[in-house]
Design a protein around this motif. Sequence first.
Motif, short mmCIF file in Angstrom:
data_model
loop_
_atom_site.label_atom_id
_atom_site.label_comp_id
_atom_site.label_asym_id
_atom_site.label_seq_id
_atom_site.Cartn_x
_atom_site.Cartn_y
_atom_site.Cartn_z
N GLN A 48 0.84 -1.21 0.00
CA GLN A 48 0.00 0.00 0.00
C GLN A 48 0.87 1.26 0.00
N THR A 49 1.92 1.24 -0.81
CA THR A 49 2.87 2.34 -0.82
C THR A 49 2.24 3.60 -1.40
N ARG A 50 2.49 4.71 -0.69
CA ARG A 50 2.03 6.02 -1.14
C ARG A 50 3.24 6.95 -1.16
N TYR A 51 3.38 7.68 -2.27
CA TYR A 51 4.50 8.60 -2.43
C TYR A 51 3.94 9.96 -2.83
N ASN A 52 4.31 10.99 -2.07
CA ASN A 52 3.81 12.35 -2.30
C ASN A 52 2.29 12.37 -2.45
N PRO A 55 -0.81 6.78 -4.75
CA PRO A 55 -0.30 5.40 -4.76
C PRO A 55 0.83 5.22 -5.76
N THR A 56 1.74 4.30 -5.47
CA THR A 56 2.81 3.97 -6.40
C THR A 56 3.07 2.47 -6.36
N GLU A 57 3.50 1.94 -7.50
CA GLU A 57 3.84 0.52 -7.63
C GLU A 57 5.29 0.26 -7.20
N ALA A 58 5.97 1.28 -6.70
CA ALA A 58 7.41 1.19 -6.44
C ALA A 58 7.77 0.01 -5.54
N ARG A 59 8.87 -0.63 -5.91
CA ARG A 59 9.43 -1.72 -5.10
C ARG A 59 10.94 -1.52 -5.05
N PRO A 77 16.33 0.73 -5.58
CA PRO A 77 14.95 0.94 -6.02
C PRO A 77 14.72 0.54 -7.47
N ASP A 78 13.47 0.19 -7.78
CA ASP A 78 13.11 0.02 -9.19
C ASP A 78 12.89 1.42 -9.78
N HIS A 79 12.33 1.49 -10.98
CA HIS A 79 12.22 2.79 -11.65
C HIS A 79 10.85 3.44 -11.49
N GLN A 80 9.98 2.87 -10.65
CA GLN A 80 8.69 3.50 -10.35
C GLN A 80 8.93 4.71 -9.45
N ARG A 85 13.89 6.24 -5.55
CA ARG A 85 14.28 6.50 -6.95
C ARG A 85 14.62 7.98 -7.14
N ASP A 86 13.75 8.87 -6.66
CA ASP A 86 13.99 10.30 -6.86
C ASP A 86 15.26 10.76 -6.14
N TYR A 87 15.46 10.26 -4.92
CA TYR A 87 16.63 10.65 -4.13
C TYR A 87 17.91 10.15 -4.79
N LEU A 88 17.87 8.89 -5.28
CA LEU A 88 19.03 8.31 -5.96
C LEU A 88 19.35 9.10 -7.23
N ASN A 89 18.33 9.44 -8.00
CA ASN A 89 18.53 10.22 -9.22
C ASN A 89 19.13 11.59 -8.91
#
Length: 151
Positions: A48-52, A55-59, A77-80, A85-89
């Motif tokens: 049930q991940t929520r980002y900002n 919902p997001t499919e991120a894994r 992180p994956d690319h969702q 992902r955003d922090y790594l980018n």
Amino acid sequence: MSGVLGNHFVTQIGILVNDVEKVSAAYAEFFGLEQPEIIITDTADIAQTRYNGGPTEARAKLAFFDMGSLQLELIEPDHQPSTWRDYLNEHGEGPHHIAFVIEGMQEKIMLLEGKGFPLQQKGEYTGGRYAYMDTFKELKVLVELLENDKQ
């Protein structure tokens, strides 16, 4: 003084990486430890991940090293869309968060939001839930809240 969270014991440091297998092997060799099993976070229906706010499919692939009173978490992180992902980018590989075990997740999120630290991402895991609070501007790292279900 008990601080904002009522607990000042850092339980975990989370580090973002591009290749969790490679980096966990390097940590294992460096510390003379066994390389931990790589686990993958639950699918969206369970996590049930929520980002900002949405919902997001991120894994992510995770590796955990228990270092006495502190756990090191390596996160690939994956690319969702996700905080990982955003922090790594944006920042590249390196520290992402320091985590604290808390009780009363909703109250703590509201308390921190009231102090100007917005909720960035939250989700469920087997045995509990987590929330990343955006404390970067002040603390130069995110704060993760961990709440474990009572046994």
